[in-house]
Design an enzyme around this catalytic site. Structure first.
Site, PDB file in Angstrom:
ATOM      1  N   LYS A   1     -33.813  49.406  27.319  1.00  0.00           N
ATOM      2  CA  LYS A   1     -33.794  50.014  28.661  1.00  0.00           C
ATOM      3  C   LYS A   1     -34.278  51.467  28.601  1.00  0.00           C
ATOM      4  O   LYS A   1     -34.347  52.059  27.514  1.00  0.00           O
ATOM      5  CB  LYS A   1     -32.369  49.961  29.224  1.00  0.00           C
ATOM      6  CG  LYS A   1     -31.369  50.794  28.423  1.00  0.00           C
ATOM      7  CD  LYS A   1     -29.931  50.564  28.870  1.00  0.00           C
ATOM      8  CE  LYS A   1     -28.971  51.383  28.032  1.00  0.00           C
ATOM      9  NZ  LYS A   1     -27.566  51.069  28.338  1.00  0.00           N
TER      10      LYS A   1
ATOM     11  N   ARG B   1     -16.445  49.977  35.373  1.00  0.00           N
ATOM     12  CA  ARG B   1     -17.781  50.272  35.887  1.00  0.00           C
ATOM     13  C   ARG B   1     -18.274  48.930  36.425  1.00  0.00           C
ATOM     14  O   ARG B   1     -17.685  48.421  37.371  1.00  0.00           O
ATOM     15  CB  ARG B   1     -18.620  50.828  34.720  1.00  0.00           C
ATOM     16  CG  ARG B   1     -19.758  51.712  35.139  1.00  0.00           C
ATOM     17  CD  ARG B   1     -20.463  52.319  33.934  1.00  0.00           C
ATOM     18  NE  ARG B   1     -21.139  51.312  33.100  1.00  0.00           N
ATOM     19  CZ  ARG B   1     -21.854  51.590  32.015  1.00  0.00           C
ATOM     20  NH1 ARG B   1     -21.993  52.839  31.613  1.00  0.00           N
ATOM     21  NH2 ARG B   1     -22.431  50.633  31.315  1.00  0.00           N
TER      22      ARG B   1
ATOM     23  N   HIS C   1     -18.233  45.308  28.317  1.00  0.00           N
ATOM     24  CA  HIS C   1     -18.789  46.536  27.720  1.00  0.00           C
ATOM     25  C   HIS C   1     -17.626  47.465  27.363  1.00  0.00           C
ATOM     26  O   HIS C   1     -16.628  47.520  28.082  1.00  0.00           O
ATOM     27  CB  HIS C   1     -19.740  47.181  28.724  1.00  0.00           C
ATOM     28  CG  HIS C   1     -20.638  48.248  28.148  1.00  0.00           C
ATOM     29  ND1 HIS C   1     -21.324  48.099  26.959  1.00  0.00           N
ATOM     30  CD2 HIS C   1     -20.981  49.466  28.631  1.00  0.00           C
ATOM     31  CE1 HIS C   1     -22.039  49.202  26.733  1.00  0.00           C
ATOM     32  NE2 HIS C   1     -21.853  50.047  27.729  1.00  0.00           N
TER      33      HIS C   1
ATOM     34  N   ARG D   1     -25.193  44.008  21.073  1.00  0.00           N
ATOM     35  CA  ARG D   1     -26.223  44.658  21.892  1.00  0.00           C
ATOM     36  C   ARG D   1     -26.446  46.071  21.370  1.00  0.00           C
ATOM     37  O   ARG D   1     -25.691  46.990  21.686  1.00  0.00           O
ATOM     38  CB  ARG D   1     -25.767  44.724  23.368  1.00  0.00           C
ATOM     39  CG  ARG D   1     -25.380  43.372  23.966  1.00  0.00           C
ATOM     40  CD  ARG D   1     -25.076  43.501  25.462  1.00  0.00           C
ATOM     41  NE  ARG D   1     -24.092  44.513  25.769  1.00  0.00           N
ATOM     42  CZ  ARG D   1     -22.785  44.293  25.910  1.00  0.00           C
ATOM     43  NH1 ARG D   1     -22.295  43.074  25.793  1.00  0.00           N
ATOM     44  NH2 ARG D   1     -21.970  45.288  26.183  1.00  0.00           N
TER      45      ARG D   1
ATOM     46  N   TYR E   1     -37.595  84.828  30.928  1.00  0.00           N
ATOM     47  CA  TYR E   1     -36.986  85.154  32.222  1.00  0.00           C
ATOM     48  C   TYR E   1     -35.578  85.727  32.078  1.00  0.00           C
ATOM     49  O   TYR E   1     -34.755  85.184  31.341  1.00  0.00           O
ATOM     50  CB  TYR E   1     -36.890  83.899  33.087  1.00  0.00           C
ATOM     51  CG  TYR E   1     -38.207  83.363  33.583  1.00  0.00           C
ATOM     52  CD1 TYR E   1     -39.153  84.195  34.188  1.00  0.00           C
ATOM     53  CD2 TYR E   1     -38.501  82.008  33.456  1.00  0.00           C
ATOM     54  CE1 TYR E   1     -40.367  83.678  34.660  1.00  0.00           C
ATOM     55  CE2 TYR E   1     -39.706  81.480  33.931  1.00  0.00           C
ATOM     56  CZ  TYR E   1     -40.633  82.319  34.533  1.00  0.00           C
ATOM     57  OH  TYR E   1     -41.809  81.808  34.999  1.00  0.00           O
TER      58      TYR E   1
ATOM     59  N   CYS F   1     -38.413  77.794  29.781  1.00  0.00           N
ATOM     60  CA  CYS F   1     -39.071  77.796  31.090  1.00  0.00           C
ATOM     61  C   CYS F   1     -39.572  76.393  31.409  1.00  0.00           C
ATOM     62  O   CYS F   1     -39.363  75.465  30.633  1.00  0.00           O
ATOM     63  CB  CYS F   1     -40.236  78.782  31.093  1.00  0.00           C
ATOM     64  SG  CYS F   1     -39.798  80.404  30.429  1.00  0.00           S
ATOM     65  N   MET F   2     -40.246  76.249  32.528  1.00  0.00           N
ATOM     66  CA  MET F   2     -40.709  74.920  32.934  1.00  0.00           C
ATOM     67  C   MET F   2     -41.705  74.339  31.928  1.00  0.00           C
ATOM     68  O   MET F   2     -41.680  73.142  31.625  1.00  0.00           O
ATOM     69  CB  MET F   2     -41.357  74.993  34.322  1.00  0.00           C
ATOM     70  CG  MET F   2     -41.731  73.621  34.878  1.00  0.00           C
ATOM     71  SD  MET F   2     -42.563  73.725  36.463  1.00  0.00           S
ATOM     72  CE  MET F   2     -41.250  74.285  37.534  1.00  0.00           C
ATOM     73  N   ASP F   3     -42.592  75.207  31.409  1.00  0.00           N
ATOM     74  CA  ASP F   3     -43.716  74.719  30.609  1.00  0.00           C
ATOM     75  C   ASP F   3     -43.697  75.211  29.169  1.00  0.00           C
ATOM     76  O   ASP F   3     -44.572  74.834  28.386  1.00  0.00           O
ATOM     77  CB  ASP F   3     -45.044  75.225  31.203  1.00  0.00           C
ATOM     78  CG  ASP F   3     -45.055  75.181  32.705  1.00  0.00           C
ATOM     79  OD1 ASP F   3     -44.829  74.077  33.244  1.00  0.00           O
ATOM     80  OD2 ASP F   3     -45.255  76.237  33.342  1.00  0.00           O
TER      81      ASP F   3
HETATM   82  C1  LIG Z   1     -27.044  50.728  27.027  1.00  0.00           C
HETATM   83  C2  LIG Z   1     -26.178  49.555  26.799  1.00  0.00           C
HETATM   84  C3  LIG Z   1     -25.978  49.051  25.501  1.00  0.00           C
HETATM   85  C4  LIG Z   1     -26.482  49.748  24.268  1.00  0.00           C
HETATM   86  O1  LIG Z   1     -25.587  50.775  23.926  1.00  0.00           O
HETATM   87  P1  LIG Z   1     -25.809  51.661  22.602  1.00  0.00           P
HETATM   88  O2  LIG Z   1     -24.602  52.493  22.536  1.00  0.00           O
HETATM   89  O3  LIG Z   1     -27.058  52.434  22.827  1.00  0.00           O
HETATM   90  O4  LIG Z   1     -25.936  50.676  21.496  1.00  0.00           O
HETATM   91  C5  LIG Z   1     -25.264  47.884  25.361  1.00  0.00           C
HETATM   92  N1  LIG Z   1     -24.754  47.245  26.443  1.00  0.00           N
HETATM   93  C6  LIG Z   1     -24.901  47.725  27.688  1.00  0.00           C
HETATM   94  C7  LIG Z   1     -24.302  46.998  28.825  1.00  0.00           C
HETATM   95  C8  LIG Z   1     -25.605  48.897  27.914  1.00  0.00           C
HETATM   96  O5  LIG Z   1     -25.735  49.369  29.157  1.00  0.00           O
END
Ligand SMILES: *Cc1c(COP(=O)(O)O)cnc(C)c1O
Length: 385
Positions: free
Chosen positions: A34, A132, A164, A220, A269, A316-318
């Site tokens: 992701k 969540r 999760h 995951r 700045y 700064c920005m750049d």
């Molecule tokens: C981002 C995410 C992960 C991966 O988590 P890491 O800590 O980067 O391994 C696994 N499961 C879900 C639902 C996530 O949103």
């Protein structure tokens, strides 16, 4: 070299995926790509991960999943950040595994399957304490009954049951035990509803590395794929040492200019830094528009031609300025903001510590006008960064 660029070493990704796959076995491995592969390039990382044996890929949004499919990816792919009204039919047609946490979502997904003429693959998500996404405990009974009915009618296939974790980077946190107990409850309730998911999954990178009992059928892994430690100080040293995870991202730039600064003169700045001795400073052509945190001003350091040099004054920005301690390197001199650390350069973890954040944020936010290219240090030497 470009003015400023991100270099991603695909050999490091390949190595990390292989290491995680071996560690997780017999559980299968999902590589999470992701957010553009945590800033490393979703499509490139996905391809290397599949080659290195990732059994699944995971993304947050359906758009990400569809982009992966458009890039030619096939194989198990889960997305989880969907909401009612989502174009589930597009996901079903692209053979993307979908997540459902409510009966309404199950119904929508089943209807999408009817319209496409395919049986959608669904992972039911339960909230075991993160509060969540996922179904709260009070909904589990009816949700599982609904999923089971739809599964039996072959209007969808329940492939997974998942959750999760709250604090996998801190194995002593009481939430871990509570979540595992809740997950076990969900699994037995699902079994009594007649569900037999192929993959039960709850582990992220941290749990995969430090808590074997959380691996279940599938892990995951996001951040560890990119070679960064999800639980600094907790992860066993053998997994972060020289044979362990390898950071894949280097952010580097060409020094644009160097010049003297006299005692009492301010830099950048607001003159938030004033030289207390005669010194020299150099200009690095990347700024907060590139995702270099503005908070790095007067806190983080970079590597300039073999030396670690502190950032002076505001980012700064750049662009931003670094202290060169009397040296006047020519323009074009290599500056490494962060990298794997092999040459003594700061790492994303060093930046995270300096900025009171986590390495995830450092790598995911860099981008903007930075060029990004992929090298493979396992291939020809000219492709090395
Ligand atoms: C981002 C995410 C992960 C991966 O988590 P890491 O800590 O980067 O391994 C696994 N499961 C879900 C639902 C996530 O949103």
């Amino acid at each position: 070299m470009h003015r400023a660029e991100i270099v991603v070493d695909l050999a490091a990704i390949r190595h990390n995926v292989g290491l995680l796959k071996e560690l997780a076995a017999p559980a299968r491995l999902m590589t999470v790509v992701k957010a553009d592969g945590y800033g490393h390039g979703m499509v490139e990382v996905a391809q290397v991960a599949r080659e290195a044996g990732a059994d699944w890929l995971g993304v947050a949004t359906l758009d990400e999943a569809l982009s992966l499919r458009a890039s030619g990816d096939h194989g198990p792919l889960l997305c989880w950040l969907t909401a009612p009204g989502e174009d589930y039919a597009a996901g079903v047609a692209a053979d993307v595994d979908l997540t459902a946490a409510t009966e309404a979502e199950l119904d929508e997904i089943a209807a999408a399957g009817d319209s496409v003429g395919t049986v959608p693959r669904v992972h039911v998500k339960v909230d075991t304490g993160l509060r969540r996404g996922g179904a709260p405990r009070a909904d589990w009974h009816d949700l599982f009954a609904c999923a089971s009915d739809l599964h039996r009618e072959r209007r969808l296939r329940v492939v997974g049951l998942w959750s999760h974790l709250v604090a996998a980077d801190n194995p002593d946190h009481p939430a871990n035990h509570a979540q595992q107990a809740a997950f076990e409850d969900a699994l037995s309730l699902a079994a009594s509803a007649g569900l037999e998911p192929e993959v039960r999954h709850i582990a992220n990178s941290a749990a995969t590395l430090v808590s074997p009992s959380f691996r279940y059928d599938l892990v995951r892994c996001g951040i560890a794929t990119y070679g960064l430690d999800p639980a600094p100080g907790v992860t066993p040293a053998r997994l972060t040492g020289s044979d362990g995870l390898r950071p894949a991202m280097t952010v580097r730039a060409s020094l644009s200019l160097s010049k003297p600064v006299a005692t009492g003169e301010g830099v950048s700045y607001g003159h938030t830094w004033i030289a207390d001795h005669d010194t020299t400073v150099g200009l690095v052509p990347a700024g907060y528009a590139e995702g270099i945190p503005r908070a790095a001003g007067n806190t983080a350091s970079v590597w300039v031609d073999g030396e670690v040099r502190p950032i002076r004054g505001r980012v700064c920005m750049d662009q931003f300025m670094v202290d060169l301690e009397g040296d006047l390197p020519p323009s074009g001199t290599e500056v490494v903001l962060f990298g794997p650390g092999d040459r003594g350069e700061p790492t994303a973890q060093d930046w995270a510590v300096a900025l009171d954040t986590i390495n995830y944020e450092i790598v995911t936010r860099v981008g903007g006008r930075l060029a990004r290219h992929h090298v493979d240090t396992a291939c020809a030497p000219e492709e090395r960064p």
